[in-house]
Design a protein around this motif. Structure first.
Motif, short mmCIF file in Angstrom:
data_model
loop_
_atom_site.label_atom_id
_atom_site.label_comp_id
_atom_site.label_asym_id
_atom_site.label_seq_id
_atom_site.Cartn_x
_atom_site.Cartn_y
_atom_site.Cartn_z
N ARG A 1 -36.13 -73.06 38.99
CA ARG A 1 -36.83 -73.83 40.02
C ARG A 1 -36.05 -73.83 41.33
O ARG A 1 -36.65 -73.93 42.40
N GLN B 1 -39.85 -70.37 40.52
CA GLN B 1 -41.06 -71.18 40.41
C GLN B 1 -40.72 -72.60 40.89
O GLN B 1 -40.36 -73.46 40.09
N ASN B 2 -40.80 -72.82 42.19
CA ASN B 2 -40.44 -74.15 42.70
C ASN B 2 -41.67 -74.94 43.10
O ASN B 2 -42.79 -74.49 42.93
N SER C 1 -39.54 -69.53 48.81
CA SER C 1 -40.83 -69.81 48.20
C SER C 1 -40.91 -69.15 46.82
O SER C 1 -40.14 -68.24 46.49
N SER C 2 -41.86 -69.61 46.02
CA SER C 2 -42.03 -69.05 44.67
C SER C 2 -42.31 -67.55 44.75
O SER C 2 -42.96 -67.06 45.68
#
Length: 538
Positions: free
Chosen positions: A465, A537-538, A515-516
Motif C-alpha cells: 500500500r 495498491q494505495n 499512484s496505484s
C-alpha cells in the motif's frame, strides 16, 4: 549489346503472376540501383488499346512508372494523375545494386473506382528514358502481351510465429524508430508484438534516449520473468541495446563504428552476437567502412587480438541489425564473405565462418507474402525493401525458422490467435521485427542460467500500500543505487544507499506519493544490475 554502351542494356524479361500480384524480373545490363539514378520506365497497357492512355513505343499505357524517379502516372477513366509506390503496392528487390531485379505490382489497384487490371491480359514495355531510342524491351513496337494465368498460387515458404521447439534459440532484431518503444501511445502495439514473438535474445536499434536497463525493465513488463529468470542487458552507443535471457558476459564496441559485439553465455556454450546499424541512404563510403570494421573485429577476436576476448573454436556467431543496405552490393558481400575493401585500414580479408566459408543469410520471408522486405513506409517514395538482416555461422548453427512479422498480411485467425492487431507493426516502427530460430550441432538444452554470485533482489510485501522492503544479495562491498520506474519506463523515484557490505541487505522505500499501478525497481551496484516488479495498491 544493342545500346551502344549508352547505359541500360536490357536482357531478358520474365513475367508471372499469382492471384494478388503481377511479378516481373528484368536484366538491366550494368550494375545499377533500381530506385535511384536511372531512367528505366515501365509501361502497362491494361485495356489493350493503343489509342488510350500514355503513348509509349506502340502501346497506350494506363500505368507508367519511372523507377529512378520513384514516380509514375496512371491514366484511364479520367485525367492522368501522379502515382506513387504505395498506390500500386510496388515492391522491388534487391535494394542494393544489381544487374537483375524482381518487381511486384498489386493486381488489386483501382483508379476512379475502376480496376487497373480490368482484363485478363495486358501489354508491357520497358524503356530507358535516358536513351529512349537505344534500348527498350521489346525492340519492336507494340509491347509484349501477357495473359494472367489462373490459380497460380505458389505455396508460401513455411514459417512459425510460435517456436516449434523449446530447444531452439529465438533471436529478434528490431529497429524501433527513434525510441518508439517508449512512446506511451505505442505500448499496446509493442507489447503485443513482443509477446507474440517471445524472443530469448533481442538486438534493438534506434534506442537513443533510454538505457539498456530501462529496456530490460520494459521487456520485464512485456514478458515477465519466471522463477530463476531475468533479463540481462548491455548497450553500445549511440543506439544499440541488447537484452537477453542469458548473461551478457562481454561487451565490445567495434572501433570506428556505432556497432557492438556482445558475448552471451548460453550455458553450455558462448555466442558472439553482433548488433549493427550502419549509416543510411547515400553514405556508401561510411557504410562500407563499418562493414570492413565489423569483419576486421571478428578476425581479430578469432586471433585473440581484442583485449579480454578470445573466441573459442566453433563459437556461434550471429550478426543482426538494420544494415541500411541501399547502396553498393559490396557492403553486403563484405558482411557475408569477409571481403574487406579497405585492407590498409582494417586488415586483410577474412572468411568469417569456422569452416572457412561465408556466413549464411537467414533471409526471412515477410509473413503472408512471397517477399522478403523488412522495411515498410506507405508515405515514402521508396518501395518496401530488405534492410534488416540476421546472418550466422552455418557451420555450427542450424536455421530452423525465420520470418519478418508483417501484421497487415496475417489472416484474421492468426491475428486473433497471437493477440495481434492488423496495424501493430506498421504503427510501431517503419522496420519489421525480424526473427530467426536456431539449433546447434549437438543436442543441447538452451535454458537461462543463474549465478549464485550475481546481484539478486526480492520485494515484500507485494502488493503493497505504501512502504516496501527491497531485500537483495550483494556479491561484493560497494555503493547501491535504487531507481523506481513506472510501467511506461518513466523514472519516478531515486535513492542512493551509500556503501553496503557484501551479502544480504535491505532497503525500505516509501511509495505513498505514487499512484496505484505497476512499477519496476532497478538496483545498480558498481558492476551489476537487477530489477523486480512492484504492485502498488494505495
Amino acid at each position: 549489346g544493342d545500346n551502344n554502351n549508352a547505359g541500360i542494356d536490357f536482357g531478358k524479361l520474365w513475367i508471372t503472376n499469382d492471384q494478388e500480384n503481377l511479378f516481373l524480373r528484368i536484366e538491366v545490363g550494368g550494375e545499377i540501383n533500381l530506385q535511384d539514378n536511372n531512367s528505366i520506365t515501365l509501361y502497362l497497357d491494361t485495356d489493350n488499346n493503343a489509342s488510350t492512355g500514355i503513348p509509349a513505343h506502340g502501346i497506350g499505357a494506363e500505368l507508367s512508372y519511372n523507377f529512378g524517379q520513384r514516380l509514375g502516372e496512371i491514366a484511364f477513366g479520367g485525367p492522368a494523375l501522379p502515382v506513387f509506390q504505395n498506390d500500386i503496392k510496388l515492391v522491388s528487390s534487391p535494394t542494393v545494386t544489381s544487374t537483375e531485379f524482381e518487381i511486384a505490382i498489386s493486381r488489386n489497384t483501382f483508379y476512379n473506382g475502376l480496376p487497373l487490371f480490368g482484363q485478363d491480359s495486358f501489354r508491357i514495355c520497358l524503356i530507358d528514358q535516358a536513351n529512349p531510342g537505344l534500348d527498350r524491351v521489346p525492340d519492336n513496337a507494340g509491347g509484349i502481351s501477357y495473359s494472367f494465368a489462373p490459380n497460380l498460387n505458389d505455396s508460401l515458404p513455411p514459417f512459425s510465429i510460435s517456436q516449434t521447439n523449446s530447444q531452439h534459440l529465438r533471436i529478434l532484431s528490431y529497429n524501433v524508430l527513434s525510441d518508439n518503444l517508449f512512446e506511451p501511445g505505442l505500448q499496446g502495439n509493442f507489447q503485443r508484438i513482443i509477446q507474440a514473438i517471445n524472443p530469448a535474445i533481442i538486438g534493438f536499434q534506434e534506442i537513443y534516449s533510454h538505457t539498456s536497463a530501462e529496456v530490460a525493465i520494459k521487456m520485464e513488463n512485456f514478458l515477465p520473468s519466471a522463477a530463476g529468470e531475468q533479463w540481462y542487458h548491455s548497450s553500445v552507443m549511440p543506439d544499440i541495446k541488447v537484452v537477453s535471457r542469458y548473461p551478457v558476459i562481454g561487451t565490445y564496441p567495434i572501433p570506428n563504428s556505432g556497432n557492438g559485439a556482445f558475448l552471451i553465455d548460453l550455458g553450455d556454450r558462448e555466442m558472439m552476437f553482433i548488433v549493427a546499424h550502419p549509416p543510411c541512404c547515400a553514405n556508401n563510403e561510411a557504410r562500407q567502412a563499418e562493414m570492413d570494421a565489423m569483419v576486421g573485429f571478428l578476425r581479430d577476436a578469432r586471433n585473440g587480438l581484442i583485449g579480454g576476448l578470445m573466441l573459442e573454436n566453433e563459437t556461434p556467431i550471429v550478426i543482426a541489425g538494420d544494415m541500411n543496405l541501399v547502396g553498393f552490393k559490396e557492403q553486403k558481400e563484405t558482411m557475408l564473405t569477409g571481403d574487406i575493401l579497405d585492407e590498409s585500414t582494417y586488415g586483410p580479408d577474412f572468411t568469417p565462418d569456422w569452416d572457412g566459408s561465408s556466413l549464411e543469410d537467414a533471409k526471412p520471408y515477410t509473413t503472408g507474402l512471397p517477399m522478403t522486405f523488412t522495411w515498410y513506409s506507405e508515405s515514402s517514395s521508396f518501395s518496401p525493401g530488405r534492410l534488416d538482416y540476421i546472418v550466422y555461422s552455418g557451420s555450427v548453427m542450424n536455421l530452423e525458422n525465420s520470418f519478418a512479422l508483417f501484421t497487415p498480411e496475417l489472416s484474421t485467425d492468426s491475428l486473433s490467435f497471437y493477440n495481434l492487431q492488423v496495424d501493430d507493426v506498421v504503427l510501431a516502427s517503419d522496420h519489421l521485427p525480424v526473427v530467426a530460430d536456431f539449433s546447434f550441432g549437438e543436442a543441447t538444452a538452451v535454458e537461462p542460467v543463474g549465478d549464485e554470485q550475481t546481484l539478486a533482489i526480492q520485494v515484500f510485501p507485494n502488493p503493497t500500500r505504501d512502504l516496501v522492503t527491497l531485500s537483495y544479495f550483494l556479491p561484493q562491498n560497494g555503493d547501491v543505487d535504487i531507481t523506481i520506474y513506472s510501467v511506461e519506463g518513466n523514472k519516478v523515484l531515486e535513492k542512493h544507499t551509500g556503501n553496503r557490505s557484501a551479502g544480504n541487505n535491505e532497503e525500505k522505500i516509501n511509495l505513498r506519493a505514487l499512484s496505484s499501478g505497476i512499477y519496476m525497481a532497478l538496483l545498480r551496484s558498481e558492476k551489476q544490475q537487477a530489477f523486480c516488479k512492484i504492485f502498488l495498491q494505495n
